[in-house]
Enzyme design. Structure first.
Site, PDB file in Angstrom:
ATOM      1  N   CYS A 135      28.243  56.237  42.617  1.00 33.36           N
ATOM      2  CA  CYS A 135      28.890  55.763  43.842  1.00 33.36           C
ATOM      3  C   CYS A 135      28.666  56.818  44.931  1.00 33.36           C
ATOM      4  O   CYS A 135      28.793  58.012  44.685  1.00 33.36           O
ATOM      5  CB  CYS A 135      30.386  55.526  43.607  1.00 33.36           C
ATOM      6  SG  CYS A 135      30.684  54.236  42.379  1.00 33.36           S
ATOM      7  N   CYS A 139      31.422  59.625  45.833  1.00 27.92           N
ATOM      8  CA  CYS A 139      32.179  60.243  44.734  1.00 27.92           C
ATOM      9  C   CYS A 139      31.505  61.535  44.296  1.00 27.92           C
ATOM     10  O   CYS A 139      30.296  61.563  44.064  1.00 27.92           O
ATOM     11  CB  CYS A 139      32.276  59.277  43.566  1.00 27.92           C
ATOM     12  SG  CYS A 139      33.160  59.981  42.146  1.00 27.92           S
TER      13      CYS A 139
HETATM   14  N1  SAH Z   1      34.951  54.984  37.435  1.00 29.49           N
HETATM   15  C1  SAH Z   1      36.263  54.479  37.709  1.00 29.49           C
HETATM   16  C2  SAH Z   1      37.306  55.580  37.905  1.00 29.49           C
HETATM   17  C3  SAH Z   1      36.921  56.464  39.038  1.00 29.49           C
HETATM   18  S1  SAH Z   1      37.985  57.450  39.978  1.00 29.49           S
HETATM   19  C4  SAH Z   1      36.197  53.606  38.944  1.00 29.49           C
HETATM   20  O1  SAH Z   1      35.170  53.549  39.579  1.00 29.49           O
HETATM   21  O2  SAH Z   1      37.182  52.943  39.246  1.00 29.49           O
HETATM   22  C5  SAH Z   1      39.260  56.570  40.658  1.00 29.49           C
HETATM   23  C6  SAH Z   1      39.086  56.131  42.112  1.00 29.49           C
HETATM   24  O3  SAH Z   1      38.757  57.182  43.018  1.00 29.49           O
HETATM   25  C7  SAH Z   1      38.002  55.107  42.251  1.00 29.49           C
HETATM   26  O4  SAH Z   1      38.479  54.010  42.996  1.00 29.49           O
HETATM   27  C8  SAH Z   1      36.950  55.844  43.022  1.00 29.49           C
HETATM   28  O5  SAH Z   1      36.098  54.975  43.703  1.00 29.49           O
HETATM   29  C9  SAH Z   1      37.783  56.715  43.929  1.00 29.49           C
HETATM   30  N2  SAH Z   1      37.042  57.824  44.538  1.00 29.49           N
HETATM   31  C10 SAH Z   1      35.930  58.417  44.095  1.00 29.49           C
HETATM   32  N3  SAH Z   1      35.547  59.392  44.938  1.00 29.49           N
HETATM   33  C11 SAH Z   1      36.436  59.420  45.942  1.00 29.49           C
HETATM   34  C12 SAH Z   1      36.604  60.237  47.104  1.00 29.49           C
HETATM   35  N4  SAH Z   1      35.756  61.218  47.376  1.00 29.49           N
HETATM   36  N5  SAH Z   1      37.643  59.983  47.901  1.00 29.49           N
HETATM   37  C13 SAH Z   1      38.532  59.013  47.597  1.00 29.49           C
HETATM   38  N6  SAH Z   1      38.455  58.235  46.517  1.00 29.49           N
HETATM   39  C14 SAH Z   1      37.416  58.426  45.695  1.00 29.49           C
END
Ligand code: SAH
Length: 362
Positions: free
Chosen positions: A119, A122
């Site tokens: 993503c 992330c």
């Molecule tokens: N793989 C799982 C869990 C990931 S983390 C998933 O995709 O749902 C949990 C949440 O944090 C997810 O919604 C992810 O998209 C979000 N997330 C990831 N990086 C982020 C960031 N830099 N700022 C805010 N939210 C973030």
């Protein structure tokens, strides 16, 4: 028997533990007692498990092990959030975050070392995929947190590092232990799995576990979601949304939680809000707007507060329960999407410093 070849008892859920003990020639209820000792009482010394036959205790000590991740680093935050860095048997590190909130105590658990999903916003994605966590390593985070807190957490969210549905069997078994009466006894509605939307696994999940579901949506249309959450190219919204709808079908009062990271100028306009309202029409929903947490090297910025608020108001007016997720633990890099990235930075820095010292000596 070498340590590594022995069955790690933390890998076993109730049926697994009963089967192991029956295989050893004892009764299933001894397996249930063993489960209680480990998870309810936190006892890892077989000698203390006084309601198990002595011969069984000796065999367990000789043939099995209770392998736990070790807390190597604890970092409390100003807001009460605490981050634990755990070291696994092979030296890999993962993070578990404790988030107190009034009567609630939530543990944010990791399911993989790194993540393969890439993503764009992330930081875990930046380190690539390393490996799945075992059941023992996932439930070990809850075990360790329970010992630190003196009681089990009231809630668990699988929102740490990794994509839980890409590690299906181990995650499901660990969730079984979280909700198991003989272990942590957390209501299944208080265990939340967060996924980026691996549709076939999501469809299997309901049969296997039926915990609460959070979906990382982040965009209301395929074009934008393809860019932010690339797994969307494989499982686009027209497959994901019906699978989510089916997940809660027939369950009164259940809602899907939609996670939506607020990225300045990317997905945060009123037009996006309107498209989101259309997309979620008729689905019992709760939307969590997550202010983007920046990390070194990213070009994204978090949306201004006023824009997040306008977006939220728009959704609320359309009858959708919408909250802006509080950023917790951001002073210790424990906020969403920041886990372990910095630890890696740290180890890189240590490497560099190590190099300098060695260089200085030479
Ligand atoms: N793989 C799982 C869990 C990931 S983390 C998933 O995709 O749902 C949990 C949440 O944090 C997810 O919604 C992810 O998209 C979000 N997330 C990831 N990086 C982020 C960031 N830099 N700022 C805010 N939210 C973030």
């Amino acid at each position: 028997m070498g340590e590594a070849e022995r069955t790690n008892l933390l890998d076993l859920d109730r049926p697994g533990m009963e089967a192991l003990i029956v295989d050893m020639g004892f009764k299933p209820f001894h397996g249930r007692n063993l489960l209680k000792w480990i998870h309810k009482h936190g006892v890892t010394d077989f000698a203390q498990m006084t309601d198990l036959p002595k011969v069984l205790r000796e065999r367990l000590a000789a043939e099995t092990r209770i392998g736990l991740p070790e807390i190597v680093f604890e970092q409390p935050s100003l807001d009460g959030t605490t981050k634990w860095v755990l070291e696994l048997d092979d030296g890999q590190r993962i993070e578990t975050v404790y988030i107190p909130d009034g009567d609630r105590s939530t543990i944010c658990v990791s399911s993989q070392v790194g993540c393969a999903l890439d993503c764009s916003f992330c930081s875990t994605a930046r380190q690539g995929f390393n490996r799945n966590l075992t059941t023992a390593e996932i439930i070990g985070q809850v075990w360790a947190a329970t010992r630190e807190l003196g009681r089990p957490p009231s809630n668990v969210v699988l929102m740490g590092m990794g994509e839980p549905l890409a590690n299906f069997d181990n995650v499901v078994r660990a969730m079984q232990l979280m909700t198991e009466d003989l272990a942590y006894m957390i209501a299944r509605t208080r265990v939340t799995l967060s996924t980026s939307g691996i549709v076939p696994a999501l469809r299997r999940l309901r049969e296997a576990s039926n915990v609460s579901l959070a979906v990382s949506l982040h965009a209301p249309d395929n074009a934008l979601r393809d860019e932010l959450v690339p797994i969307n190219r494989k499982y686009p919204l027209e497959e994901l949304i019906p699978a989510c709808r089916d997940y809660i079908a027939g369950e009164k009062r259940r809602k899907i939680t939609w996670e939506y990271v607020m990225l300045d100028g990317v997905n945060d306009s009123i037009a996006h809000a309107k498209a989101l309202i259309r997309l979620l029409q008729g689905i019992p929903s709760k939307v969590n707007l997550i202010p983007f947490n920046p990390f070194p090297g990213t070009d994204y910025r978090t949306s201004p507060l006023e824009r997040i608020d306008a977006f939220r108001q728009r959704l609320i007016r359309a009858g959708i329960i919408t909250i802006t997720r509080k950023t917790r633990g951001d002073d210790i890099d424990a906020a969403c999407g920041q886990l372990v990235g910095r630890v890696r930075d740290r180890s890189r820095r240590q490497l560099r410093e190590g190099g300098t010292v060695a260089g200085g000596r030479a």
